[in-house]
Design an enzyme around this catalytic site. Sequence first.
Site, mmCIF file in Angstrom:
data_model
loop_
_atom_site.group_PDB
_atom_site.id
_atom_site.type_symbol
_atom_site.label_atom_id
_atom_site.label_comp_id
_atom_site.label_asym_id
_atom_site.label_seq_id
_atom_site.Cartn_x
_atom_site.Cartn_y
_atom_site.Cartn_z
ATOM 1 N N MET A 1 40.088 0.720 67.670
ATOM 2 C CA MET A 1 41.443 0.613 67.172
ATOM 3 C C MET A 1 41.613 -0.684 66.410
ATOM 4 O O MET A 1 40.987 -1.668 66.743
ATOM 5 C CB MET A 1 42.366 0.570 68.365
ATOM 6 C CG MET A 1 43.368 1.641 68.307
ATOM 7 S SD MET A 1 43.822 2.021 69.954
ATOM 8 C CE MET A 1 42.382 2.899 70.476
ATOM 9 N N THR B 1 40.406 10.900 68.759
ATOM 10 C CA THR B 1 39.425 10.011 68.116
ATOM 11 C C THR B 1 39.905 8.568 68.208
ATOM 12 O O THR B 1 41.103 8.310 68.288
ATOM 13 C CB THR B 1 39.291 10.278 66.597
ATOM 14 O OG1 THR B 1 40.530 9.915 65.960
ATOM 15 C CG2 THR B 1 38.952 11.700 66.298
ATOM 16 N N ASP B 2 38.978 7.637 68.145
ATOM 17 C CA ASP B 2 39.381 6.260 67.899
ATOM 18 C C ASP B 2 39.949 6.225 66.473
ATOM 19 O O ASP B 2 39.725 7.129 65.672
ATOM 20 C CB ASP B 2 38.214 5.286 68.059
ATOM 21 C CG ASP B 2 38.713 3.889 68.396
ATOM 22 O OD1 ASP B 2 39.856 3.560 68.022
ATOM 23 O OD2 ASP B 2 37.969 3.125 69.026
ATOM 24 N N CYS B 3 40.713 5.155 66.168
ATOM 25 C CA CYS B 3 41.514 5.212 64.947
ATOM 26 C C CYS B 3 40.661 5.139 63.694
ATOM 27 O O CYS B 3 39.904 4.192 63.497
ATOM 28 C CB CYS B 3 42.592 4.143 65.004
ATOM 29 S SG CYS B 3 43.712 4.572 66.361
ATOM 30 N N SER C 1 38.202 7.110 63.129
ATOM 31 C CA SER C 1 36.778 7.305 63.356
ATOM 32 C C SER C 1 36.224 8.506 62.592
ATOM 33 O O SER C 1 35.032 8.533 62.290
ATOM 34 C CB SER C 1 36.445 7.266 64.837
ATOM 35 O OG SER C 1 36.378 8.429 65.458
#
Length: 768
Positions: free
Chosen positions: A1, A296-298, A300
Amino acid sequence: MAPANHSFFLSFSILCVSLLISRPVFAQTKPAFACDVSNNPGLKNFSFCDQSLDVKSRVADLVGRLTLQEKIGWLVNTAKGVSRLGIPDYQWWSEALHGVSYVGPGTKFSGLVPGATSFPQVILTAATFNESLFEIIGKVVSTEARAMYNVGLAGLTFWSPNINIFRDPRWGRGQETAGEDPLLSSKYGAAYVRGLQERDDGDKDRLKVAACCKHYTAYDVDNWKGIQRYNFNALVTQQDLDDTFQPPFKSCVLDGNVASVMCSYNQVNGKPTCGDPDLLYGVIRGQWKLNGYIVTDCDSLNEMFYTQKYTKTPEETVALAMNSGLDLNCGDFLSKFTQTAVDRGLLNETVINGAMSNNFATMMRLGFFDGDPSKQLYGNLGPTDVCTTANQELAREVAREGIVLLKNTEGSLPLSPKTIKSLAVIGPNANVTHTMLGSYEGTPCKYTTPLQGLTASTATVYQPGCADVSCGSAQVDAAKKIAAAADAVVLVMGSDQSIERESLDRVDITLPGQQQLLVTEVAKVSKGPVILVIMSGGGMDVQFAKDDPKVTSILWVGFPGEAGGAAIADVIFGYYNPSGRLPMTWYPQSYADKVNMTDMHMRPNPDTGYPGRTYRFYKGPTVFSFGDGLSYSTFNHNLVRAPKLVSVPLEEGHVCRSSMCKSIDVVDHTCKNLGFDIHVRVKNVGHMSGSHTVFLFSSPPQVHNAPQKHLLGFQKLHLEPQGEGLVRFNVDVCKHLSVVDEKGNRKVALGEHLLHVGSLKHSLNLRV
Ligand SMILES: *[C@@H]1O[C@H](CO)[C@@H](O)[C@H](O)[C@H]1NC(C)=O
Ligand SMILES: *[C@@H]1O[C@H](CO)[C@@H](O)[C@H](O)[C@H]1NC(C)=O
Ligand SMILES: *[C@@H]1O[C@H](CO)[C@@H](O)[C@H](O)[C@H]1NC(C)=O
Ligand SMILES: *[C@@H]1O[C@H](CO)[C@@H](O)[C@H](O)[C@H]1NC(C)=O
Ligand SMILES: *[C@@H]1O[C@H](CO)[C@@H](O)[C@H](O)[C@H]1NC(C)=O
């Protein structure tokens, strides 16, 4: 993030002050929610608004009413409302790592709620080894979060905690985690998640707020010598994956019942985690049966496509991720490319409906589709429930329970405010505010700096000694002058986010710049106790101070949160007897010089001289070890109950009955319900009441590259002087004494298991 942006914080503070002065009217004081039937009676006709139906039918009804475009709008964190169905916009991204945070667009502070209780950064909370406390903190944070939601300042979905293993001391995000041990991380994660999610009415189907365990998996390199998390390929053995990296996630889903898991940026063995069907669909949904959504991670998916170039087209990335089991995208990749992925036949609407269902089911469990939140449980929470005196007192309690006493020469700590008439307080972290919070912070209720905390008990003189923690050139003379004149000296040194943070791993693990010089020179001229306080997320090579007789005490205080200064003073003056223990190994700088941070192997390799990682595998020199931590009292252990021999019954015809086996499979039903008790009597033989953590470690027989030692359990108890208590561990042979073999299978090793409790060692034989 994306990391908390410092300039954002500063401009925010200024805004906050001006708002307070001008007392404006706040536009947004209402939470986002759907099914507002009192204002729109027509919504009653929709079954998805009907609370008497089960979540599954309501979700099916809702998904059935949406067009593909409307569905796509709910696959991203900035979700687009569907006004024809009375569904507002919703922001999925909020954070609450150690208090409600302003990182993430879903949460804001305002004149209405100017701050929230800021607990210590997680690494210090982990050092309390107080499992019930982990859950209590989660409960307080979710109450404050829900109160902020009610006035339109926060969401209901929080992307916390971070339960990755703190594998290498250089990792900038190690501070966010519960340390290096899989058992401690598992217990921390599950307890914090329960604290956030569980409702007071005991309704397990519903959620107070939704937590998220991240970052799945084997994620612990951010930016080391230019190697970036966005395209780092973690090469991980099946054995390390199953006995180190996965256990906290498994526990988070199975024991914590978490509502969400976030996949990470990195690849694992050549596959991006957010596009790996085995890791997502196979493990999280198939084996662990997640009741919730995978996010998802930001950005990703952007990284997967643009940086990793893992697929030829963006549509293929969309299809890969969604077909692997992804439900929600932090970012806008899915809103841009899902329609074309469907048009090109790479992805079908059934898969999208599955993702929608997971996302909407979570929102239903949160009450988002139950109409006006003020009429629901927690509907009466508001600004007065944030930063209460009790919550702020808890932040101080957590900090003092976590602070670790690492060195204490006879006659040094605790300082007596009666005999110490003047205290020299020195160091770049001696009067800090924001530094105490660590990352993923929010605006705190208020701050007590170390200097303020100490000044409350005795007269102090202060010199920063360095312009900042980088300490390019120490102002040694000014510091020496006040030190020489004082009865005692407290040096508050260490790091801050400019040294270790998200997107910044360390290269050196010594005190930055000229900090060491400052400590050594000040200690030389001091006439009384010299207390070195290290404020940091990761461990520091302070061997010089450990060896220097003039440095009489060392304390590690993590990033201790808003009340950090008060807690430090509580420990230094003996109002609280320290009870924290290190949740990670402190290595010497030579380790960082020799070991490649990107080498993910946990186990040592004698052929290459690679030393392995963490107390479970590393045998080399340490500055301080996992579990280290002193008290102002002494506690004795006495083993009152422990078997010498445990026999594992095997059915007729089992191969291990006729031939010698080194280990047996845990799946064998013979291994089920095989357990025993270990009872330890603990006595406080010192003069101060205090808390003490009892660790139960085992050294299994050395088969299958087993750890040299691993933690089976820990329990903390409070004892008055001369008080005694009994600690009971129930050891399940298959669960606790098993090891993971080279292929990832759990086995119980036969032979001698050495159990350690404090300095006691007890030999236990496992036979068939
Ligand atoms: C809701 O259902 C009632 C009865 O079936 C009907 O009269 C009304 O028009 C419906 N309202 C809407 C907004 O669809
Ligand atoms: C949709 O795609 C999934 C994954 O590729 C596949 O398993 C499923 O059979 C497809 N369903 C339909 C109705 O085409
Ligand atoms: C210490 O920090 C506080 C809070 O930022 C500030 O008000 C105070 O002036 C500082 N004290 C000294 C002696 O610099
Ligand atoms: C460290 O690991 C990276 C790959 O992760 C590799 O490219 C590099 O050569 C390694 N360096 C050393 C000194 O082993
Ligand atoms: C654990 O934390 C709770 C809550 O702060 C506290 O009351 C309790 O005393 C702690 N346990 C020990 C053994 O210190």
